[in-house]
Design an enzyme around this catalytic site. Structure first.
Site, short mmCIF file in Angstrom:
data_model
loop_
_atom_site.label_atom_id
_atom_site.label_comp_id
_atom_site.label_asym_id
_atom_site.label_seq_id
_atom_site.Cartn_x
_atom_site.Cartn_y
_atom_site.Cartn_z
N ASP A 1 35.93 37.66 35.95
CA ASP A 1 37.42 37.64 35.44
C ASP A 1 37.65 38.88 34.87
O ASP A 1 36.77 39.75 34.48
CB ASP A 1 37.30 36.50 34.34
CG ASP A 1 37.46 35.22 35.20
OD1 ASP A 1 38.37 34.78 35.66
OD2 ASP A 1 36.52 34.52 35.20
N ASP B 1 35.72 39.56 44.98
CA ASP B 1 34.85 38.58 44.37
C ASP B 1 34.32 39.16 43.12
O ASP B 1 33.22 39.12 42.78
CB ASP B 1 33.84 38.34 45.42
CG ASP B 1 33.03 37.17 45.03
OD1 ASP B 1 33.40 36.39 44.27
OD2 ASP B 1 31.79 36.90 45.50
N SER B 2 35.27 39.07 42.16
CA SER B 2 34.93 39.72 41.16
C SER B 2 34.79 38.86 39.61
O SER B 2 35.15 37.53 40.00
CB SER B 2 36.08 40.84 40.48
OG SER B 2 37.28 39.88 40.46
N1 SAM Z 1 32.73 33.54 42.00
C1 SAM Z 1 32.88 34.37 40.86
C2 SAM Z 1 33.72 34.10 39.74
O1 SAM Z 1 33.30 33.35 39.05
O2 SAM Z 1 34.71 34.57 39.61
C3 SAM Z 1 32.35 35.87 41.06
C4 SAM Z 1 30.87 35.64 41.58
S1 SAM Z 1 30.26 37.26 41.62
C5 SAM Z 1 28.75 36.97 40.92
C6 SAM Z 1 31.14 38.64 40.46
C7 SAM Z 1 30.21 39.90 40.48
O3 SAM Z 1 31.48 40.80 40.14
C8 SAM Z 1 29.29 40.04 39.49
O4 SAM Z 1 27.95 40.16 40.18
C9 SAM Z 1 29.51 41.41 38.77
O5 SAM Z 1 28.63 42.30 38.57
C10 SAM Z 1 30.56 42.08 40.00
N2 SAM Z 1 31.46 42.96 39.19
C11 SAM Z 1 32.21 42.69 37.94
N3 SAM Z 1 32.93 44.11 37.93
C12 SAM Z 1 32.80 44.80 39.02
C13 SAM Z 1 33.26 46.09 39.27
N4 SAM Z 1 33.76 46.94 38.52
N5 SAM Z 1 32.70 46.73 40.52
C14 SAM Z 1 31.90 45.99 41.22
N6 SAM Z 1 31.38 44.72 41.11
C15 SAM Z 1 31.81 44.08 39.76
#
Ligand code: SAM
Length: 285
Positions: free
Chosen positions: A159, A156-157
């Site tokens: 982009d 659930d990352s």
């Molecule tokens: N539904 C979403 C979308 O629009 O694609 C994703 C939502 S969720 C908030 C995405 C989360 O991924 C963020 O809080 C971000 O901090 C986290 N994130 C990004 N890169 C990451 C990584 N390498 N490892 C763990 N978390 C990560």
């Protein structure tokens, strides 16, 4: 304050949302967090200028990345969510009474703290659930070092720009595979194929090398503009993708979950791919 926010994700197209009230705007070590109220979507969370979730349409995205693989599998007990700091994915997973643990690996602790405070309509009480485990780490590093095994892993990352980029790489997918229990399933956030076709293509090329069965399925989420969104699917058990309607209906009834988008018919239909998306994922490496 009232103004407009333009999403900066695509080069030739932008989503524009009216901010009736700005609630939060701050930078963390990893990204800029913006939260505002929109009359149509309720609270809207943006990270680095990209819409992450909204109170109004989050149910589509979160239901399709949780109930669909959980009910296709039939015996999911341990779940790993990579990213997902808003807690929406966690909340949907924990609706299933037979889930024993849900581990969330988030790189940015401030997204979690922020979401507990401002996005309770999305995360509910999920962060307080005794089955929840929170790990603050880079998801790619976490799976590379992880000795646990999960029945379901959900990416659930953000982009593949900034911190999310590593969650679309061969290194990550290979490590995910070794963290799956036999017959486990991986599902991924894979963008809107009409606008981000290369992203889906890249993921599927790797997943098809790594797993016995890999494909994608679709759902239309209004604030992920540009057509249906794709979710990657991978498993070494190719029967999960073909779980029959009868079985899905029985599992759905037994799960006793209230859903607004997911149902067993939508589940099966989501794997039907229009030609332009099928072509993308069929293209040879
Ligand atoms: N539904 C979403 C979308 O629009 O694609 C994703 C939502 S969720 C908030 C995405 C989360 O991924 C963020 O809080 C971000 O901090 C986290 N994130 C990004 N890169 C990451 C990584 N390498 N490892 C763990 N978390 C990560």
């Amino acid at each position: 304050m009232s103004g407009w926010f333009d999403e900066t994700l695509h080069e030739h197209m932008a989503l524009r949302l009216k901010a009736d009230r700005l609630l939060y705007d701050s930078k963390t070590e990893h990204q800029r967090i913006v939260l505002f109220e929109n009359a149509l979507f309720g609270r809207v969370l943006m990270l680095d200028g990209v819409v992450q979730t909204t109170e109004g349409d989050e149910f589509i995205y979160h239901e399709m990345l949780t109930h669909l693989p959980i009910l296709a599998h039939g015996r999911v007990r341990r779940v790993l969510i990579v990213g997902g700091g808003d807690g929406g994915m966690l909340e949907e997973v924990l609706k299933h009474a037979d889930i024993e643990s849900a581990t969330l690996v988030e790189i940015d602790p401030q997204v979690i703290e922020f979401s507990k405070k401002y996005l309770s309509k999305i995360c509910g009480q999920a962060f307080e659930d005794p089955r929840t485990r929170i790990e603050i780490a880079d998801g790619a590093d976490y799976v590379a070092a992880c000795k646990d095994r999960f029945d379901l892993i959900i990416t659930d990352s953000t982009d593949p720009i900034g911190p999310g980029e590593v969650l679309f790489t061969e290194r990550y997918y290979a490590a995910v595979k070794s963290c799956l229990a036999p017959g486990g399933i991986l599902v991924t956030q894979n963008g809107v194929p009409f606008l981000q076709g290369e992203e889906l293509q890249g993921t599927l090329r790797i997943l098809r090398r790594e797993f016995a069965d890999a494909s994608c399925y679709l759902a239309t989420v209004p604030t992920y503009a540009g057509g249906p969104m794709a979710f990657g699917w991978a498993s070494d058990d190719d029967t999960h993708r073909r779980t029959s309607l009868d079985i899905l209906e029985a599992r759905y009834a037994a799960a006793r979950i209230a859903t607004r988008y997911y149902n067993p018919h939508v589940h099966l239909g989501a794997f039907a791919l229009p030609g332009y998306i099928a072509d993308l994922i069929e293209k040879p490496a």
